[in-house]
Design a protein around this motif. Structure first.
Motif, PDB file in Angstrom:
ATOM      1  N   ASP A  74      48.754  25.498  18.605  1.00  0.00           N
ATOM      2  CA  ASP A  74      47.728  26.098  17.665  1.00  0.00           C
ATOM      3  C   ASP A  74      47.214  24.857  17.346  1.00  0.00           C
ATOM      4  OD1 ASP A  74      48.381  28.828  17.926  1.00  0.00           O
ATOM      5  OD2 ASP A  74      49.560  28.655  15.516  1.00  0.00           O
ATOM      6  N   ALA A  75      48.150  23.967  17.042  1.00  0.00           N
ATOM      7  CA  ALA A  75      47.511  22.663  16.407  1.00  0.00           C
ATOM      8  C   ALA A  75      46.266  21.871  17.056  1.00  0.00           C
ATOM      9  CB  ALA A  75      48.470  21.657  15.576  1.00  0.00           C
ATOM     10  N   ASN A 134      44.388  23.896  19.856  1.00  0.00           N
ATOM     11  CA  ASN A 134      43.149  24.570  19.408  1.00  0.00           C
ATOM     12  C   ASN A 134      42.035  24.903  18.883  1.00  0.00           C
ATOM     13  OD1 ASN A 134      44.037  25.718  22.076  1.00  0.00           O
ATOM     14  ND2 ASN A 134      45.777  27.917  20.876  1.00  0.00           N
ATOM     15  N   ALA A 135      42.924  24.080  17.693  1.00  0.00           N
ATOM     16  CA  ALA A 135      41.980  23.183  16.489  1.00  0.00           C
ATOM     17  C   ALA A 135      41.297  22.110  17.229  1.00  0.00           C
ATOM     18  CB  ALA A 135      43.552  23.581  15.215  1.00  0.00           C
ATOM     19  N   ARG A 136      41.967  21.341  17.471  1.00  0.00           N
ATOM     20  CA  ARG A 136      41.501  19.793  17.523  1.00  0.00           C
ATOM     21  C   ARG A 136      40.473  20.424  18.848  1.00  0.00           C
ATOM     22  NH1 ARG A 136      46.573  18.336  17.464  1.00  0.00           N
ATOM     23  NH2 ARG A 136      47.162  18.189  18.974  1.00  0.00           N
ATOM     24  N   LYS A 137      40.942  21.283  19.606  1.00  0.00           N
ATOM     25  CA  LYS A 137      39.702  21.669  21.105  1.00  0.00           C
ATOM     26  C   LYS A 137      37.975  22.384  20.450  1.00  0.00           C
ATOM     27  CE  LYS A 137      39.966  25.824  22.491  1.00  0.00           C
ATOM     28  NZ  LYS A 137      40.662  26.983  22.690  1.00  0.00           N
ATOM     29  N   ASN A 138      38.847  23.530  19.510  1.00  0.00           N
ATOM     30  CA  ASN A 138      37.688  24.354  18.496  1.00  0.00           C
ATOM     31  C   ASN A 138      36.903  23.020  17.539  1.00  0.00           C
ATOM     32  OD1 ASN A 138      38.881  26.848  20.005  1.00  0.00           O
ATOM     33  ND2 ASN A 138      39.072  27.176  18.046  1.00  0.00           N
ATOM     34  N   ALA A 139      37.250  22.395  17.536  1.00  0.00           N
ATOM     35  CA  ALA A 139      36.364  20.642  16.777  1.00  0.00           C
ATOM     36  C   ALA A 139      35.536  20.211  17.664  1.00  0.00           C
ATOM     37  CB  ALA A 139      37.544  20.586  15.445  1.00  0.00           C
ATOM     38  N   VAL A 187      49.623  32.058   4.636  1.00  0.00           N
ATOM     39  CA  VAL A 187      47.985  30.930   5.069  1.00  0.00           C
ATOM     40  C   VAL A 187      48.080  30.231   4.831  1.00  0.00           C
ATOM     41  CG1 VAL A 187      45.638  32.518   5.262  1.00  0.00           C
ATOM     42  CG2 VAL A 187      47.584  33.746   4.575  1.00  0.00           C
ATOM     43  N   GLY A 188      48.141  29.151   4.045  1.00  0.00           N
ATOM     44  CA  GLY A 188      47.973  28.274   4.286  1.00  0.00           C
ATOM     45  C   GLY A 188      48.302  27.077   5.566  1.00  0.00           C
ATOM     46  N   ALA A 189      49.654  27.107   5.227  1.00  0.00           N
ATOM     47  CA  ALA A 189      49.973  26.535   6.676  1.00  0.00           C
ATOM     48  C   ALA A 189      49.920  26.344   7.983  1.00  0.00           C
ATOM     49  CB  ALA A 189      51.736  26.463   6.381  1.00  0.00           C
ATOM     50  N   VAL A 190      49.346  27.529   8.202  1.00  0.00           N
ATOM     51  CA  VAL A 190      48.432  27.742   9.119  1.00  0.00           C
ATOM     52  C   VAL A 190      47.142  27.407   9.632  1.00  0.00           C
ATOM     53  CG1 VAL A 190      49.935  29.203  10.161  1.00  0.00           C
ATOM     54  CG2 VAL A 190      48.404  29.897   9.334  1.00  0.00           C
ATOM     55  N   ALA A 242      50.483  36.868   5.501  1.00  0.00           N
ATOM     56  CA  ALA A 242      49.665  37.942   5.785  1.00  0.00           C
ATOM     57  C   ALA A 242      50.274  37.745   7.847  1.00  0.00           C
ATOM     58  CB  ALA A 242      47.806  37.297   6.381  1.00  0.00           C
ATOM     59  N   HIS A 243      50.695  39.036   8.044  1.00  0.00           N
ATOM     60  CA  HIS A 243      50.661  38.873   9.819  1.00  0.00           C
ATOM     61  C   HIS A 243      49.462  38.604  10.654  1.00  0.00           C
ATOM     62  CE1 HIS A 243      53.223  41.257   8.020  1.00  0.00           C
ATOM     63  NE2 HIS A 243      54.315  40.772   9.012  1.00  0.00           N
ATOM     64  N   LEU A 244      48.823  37.163  11.372  1.00  0.00           N
ATOM     65  CA  LEU A 244      48.281  36.959  12.042  1.00  0.00           C
ATOM     66  C   LEU A 244      48.407  36.393  13.367  1.00  0.00           C
ATOM     67  CD1 LEU A 244      46.423  34.490   9.120  1.00  0.00           C
ATOM     68  CD2 LEU A 244      45.753  37.085   9.687  1.00  0.00           C
ATOM     69  N   ASP A 245      47.205  36.903  14.623  1.00  0.00           N
ATOM     70  CA  ASP A 245      47.014  35.771  15.264  1.00  0.00           C
ATOM     71  C   ASP A 245      47.003  34.831  15.127  1.00  0.00           C
ATOM     72  OD1 ASP A 245      46.979  35.096  17.796  1.00  0.00           O
ATOM     73  OD2 ASP A 245      46.871  36.535  19.362  1.00  0.00           O
ATOM     74  N   VAL A 246      47.198  33.734  14.965  1.00  0.00           N
ATOM     75  CA  VAL A 246      46.827  32.410  14.178  1.00  0.00           C
ATOM     76  C   VAL A 246      45.773  31.902  15.070  1.00  0.00           C
ATOM     77  CG1 VAL A 246      47.198  29.584  13.510  1.00  0.00           C
ATOM     78  CG2 VAL A 246      49.064  32.094  13.333  1.00  0.00           C
ATOM     79  N   ASN A 247      45.690  31.791  16.860  1.00  0.00           N
ATOM     80  CA  ASN A 247      44.810  31.491  17.360  1.00  0.00           C
ATOM     81  C   ASN A 247      43.472  32.268  17.218  1.00  0.00           C
ATOM     82  OD1 ASN A 247      43.339  29.459  19.088  1.00  0.00           O
ATOM     83  ND2 ASN A 247      44.015  31.313  21.195  1.00  0.00           N
ATOM     84  N   LYS A 248      43.720  33.884  17.350  1.00  0.00           N
ATOM     85  CA  LYS A 248      42.317  34.483  17.198  1.00  0.00           C
ATOM     86  C   LYS A 248      41.898  34.733  16.195  1.00  0.00           C
ATOM     87  CE  LYS A 248      43.429  38.571  20.616  1.00  0.00           C
ATOM     88  NZ  LYS A 248      43.955  37.465  21.919  1.00  0.00           N
ATOM     89  N   PHE A 249      42.284  34.617  15.106  1.00  0.00           N
ATOM     90  CA  PHE A 249      41.625  34.097  13.565  1.00  0.00           C
ATOM     91  C   PHE A 249      41.109  32.995  13.412  1.00  0.00           C
ATOM     92  CE2 PHE A 249      41.500  34.607   8.892  1.00  0.00           C
ATOM     93  CZ  PHE A 249      41.019  36.095   8.722  1.00  0.00           C
ATOM     94  N   ASN A 250      41.295  31.461  14.049  1.00  0.00           N
ATOM     95  CA  ASN A 250      40.648  30.535  13.749  1.00  0.00           C
ATOM     96  C   ASN A 250      39.759  30.366  14.798  1.00  0.00           C
ATOM     97  OD1 ASN A 250      42.810  28.841  12.684  1.00  0.00           O
ATOM     98  ND2 ASN A 250      44.507  28.242  13.962  1.00  0.00           N
ATOM     99  N   GLN A 251      39.375  31.270  15.435  1.00  0.00           N
ATOM    100  CA  GLN A 251      38.298  31.412  16.507  1.00  0.00           C
ATOM    101  C   GLN A 251      37.432  31.963  15.773  1.00  0.00           C
ATOM    102  OE1 GLN A 251      39.972  33.604  19.922  1.00  0.00           O
ATOM    103  NE2 GLN A 251      39.067  32.051  21.271  1.00  0.00           N
ATOM    104  N   VAL A 252      37.803  32.854  15.211  1.00  0.00           N
ATOM    105  CA  VAL A 252      36.648  34.341  13.711  1.00  0.00           C
ATOM    106  C   VAL A 252      36.581  32.738  12.794  1.00  0.00           C
ATOM    107  CG1 VAL A 252      36.477  35.835  12.034  1.00  0.00           C
ATOM    108  CG2 VAL A 252      38.146  36.727  14.206  1.00  0.00           C
TER     109      VAL A 252
END
Length: 361
Positions: A130-131, A133-138, A214-217, A247-257
């Motif tokens: 996930d980290a 993917n976050a750097r990739k998206n940025a 939520v805050g952590a992810v 919350a119940h999240l798909d972390v990667n997809k929600f980050n994309q949103v």
């Protein structure tokens, strides 16, 4: 002992996962396999004496959640897996997946059977993914805005030179200008297609919901967005809840949103404007606000924003194109999370997109 019971005992003893049978009425563990000793560090003959200390190791944020889960489980209404976090003496987390795979009612008691498997390594791998993917998206955002803007400017300058400078059509200068024109146009299209394809491919992957803080992810992807937009010279800020929120999240997809909403906000915010993300807790949901002080959305377009290939699509202030799919896909992902997405906007006064996702209670 029946053949079935003997087979179960042999398989349980050979398993690296913790197998247990719990008598609800007697409030006692009536069976636990030898993996209990290697995985949880206890003594199987003393499991009931050690049960209290083991429950004391439950992560504080998980206790109320698991207590509610247990109430529903013993009523025979839950068979879903649930994650359990235990704290080691060092306070580091050890994450298990609890699978209640069998419950049988006797004449006077209810037996709950299950397995515990250690998924700490898998969770650590997922956090690293996930980290990444976050750097990739940025990085893709920087490519889309910074390099994309440079190629767009190069294309405009080349178009101007072609119109203003009189050169023979078959001259070397004309050929070089044509090469420059084609290269800048194709490079710009390649960058924007890359960003669009990445977003679309992420949406197509299977949904993987998990109960997360939520805050952590979100802190890592939001920090990466802040750093990336800072590189581009934009103003971006975010605020997370002061207390843990689950919350119940798909972390990667929600980050994309979130990335898509922030990217859209910058498309329609002039240089020097502000974009901010605020995460807050509601009575039964967690809210995500993406605010900007940009040009806003005309009232006539707002009812059509979340339509697929919407007629409300507009190029960005810097010429960024749009497919009319982004907000539609965002809405789809949010609905997969049993949530809602809405917008409040006025021309000249900016926009606020709000996503609400149910709390994990």
């Amino acid at each position: 002992m029946s053949d079935f019971a003997a087979l179960y005992w042999e398989q349980a003893e050979a398993s690296a996962q913790v197998h247990f049978v719990y008598d609800v009425a007697a409030a006692r563990v009536v069976f636990v396999n030898s993996a209990y000793e290697t995985v949880l560090g206890g003594h199987r003959e003393q499991v009931n004496d050690e049960l209290g200390a083991l429950l004391d190791r439950l992560h504080p944020d998980d206790r109320a959640y698991l207590a509610q889960y247990w109430k529903v489980l013993v009523r025979g209404q839950v068979t879903d897996e649930v994650e359990v976090r235990l704290l080691r003496p060092s306070q580091s987390e050890q994450t298990f997946c609890l699978t209640p795979y069998c419950s049988s009612k006797g004449s006077s008691s209810l037996l709950v059977c299950g397995t515990l498997r250690d998924i700490s390594a898998a969770k650590s791998y997922q956090r690293n993914a996930d980290a990444f993917n976050a750097r990739k998206n940025a990085t893709l955002e920087i490519l889309s805005h910074d390099l994309g803007g440079s190629f767009a400017m190069m294309e405009q300058i080349t178009d101007y030179l072609v119109e203003e400078i009189a050169v023979a059509a078959d001259s070397q200068a004309a050929k070089l200008l044509q090469v420059l024109q084609n290269t800048s146009r194709n490079s710009l299209k390649l960058i924007r297609d890359l960003v669009a394809i990445e977003f679309l491919s992420g949406v197509d992957a299977d949904l993987q919901l998990e109960r997360v803080e939520v805050g952590a992810v979100l802190r890592e992807p939001l920090e990466q967005l802040k750093l990336g937009q800072g590189v581009l010279g934009f103003h971006f800020a975010y605020a997370l809840p002061p207390e843990p929120v689950y919350a119940h999240l798909d972390v990667n997809k929600f980050n994309q949103v979130l990335t898509n909403l922030v990217s859209n906000a910058f498309k329609f915010t002039p240089d020097g404007g502000q974009v901010a993300v605020q995460v807050e807790t509601g009575p039964d949901c967690v809210r995500f606000h993406v605010r900007d002080d940009g040009v806003g959305i005309p009232a006539a377009l707002q009812p059509h924003l979340f339509e697929r290939f919407t007629s409300a699509r507009r190029p960005g202030l810097r010429g960024e194109p749009t497919t009319g799919l982004g907000l539609s896909l965002c809405q789809t992902i949010v609905e997969w999370h049993r949530g809602t997405i809405a917008v409040v906007s006025a021309e000249g006064s900016g926009s606020t997109f709000t996503v609400e996702i149910p709390l994990a209670l």
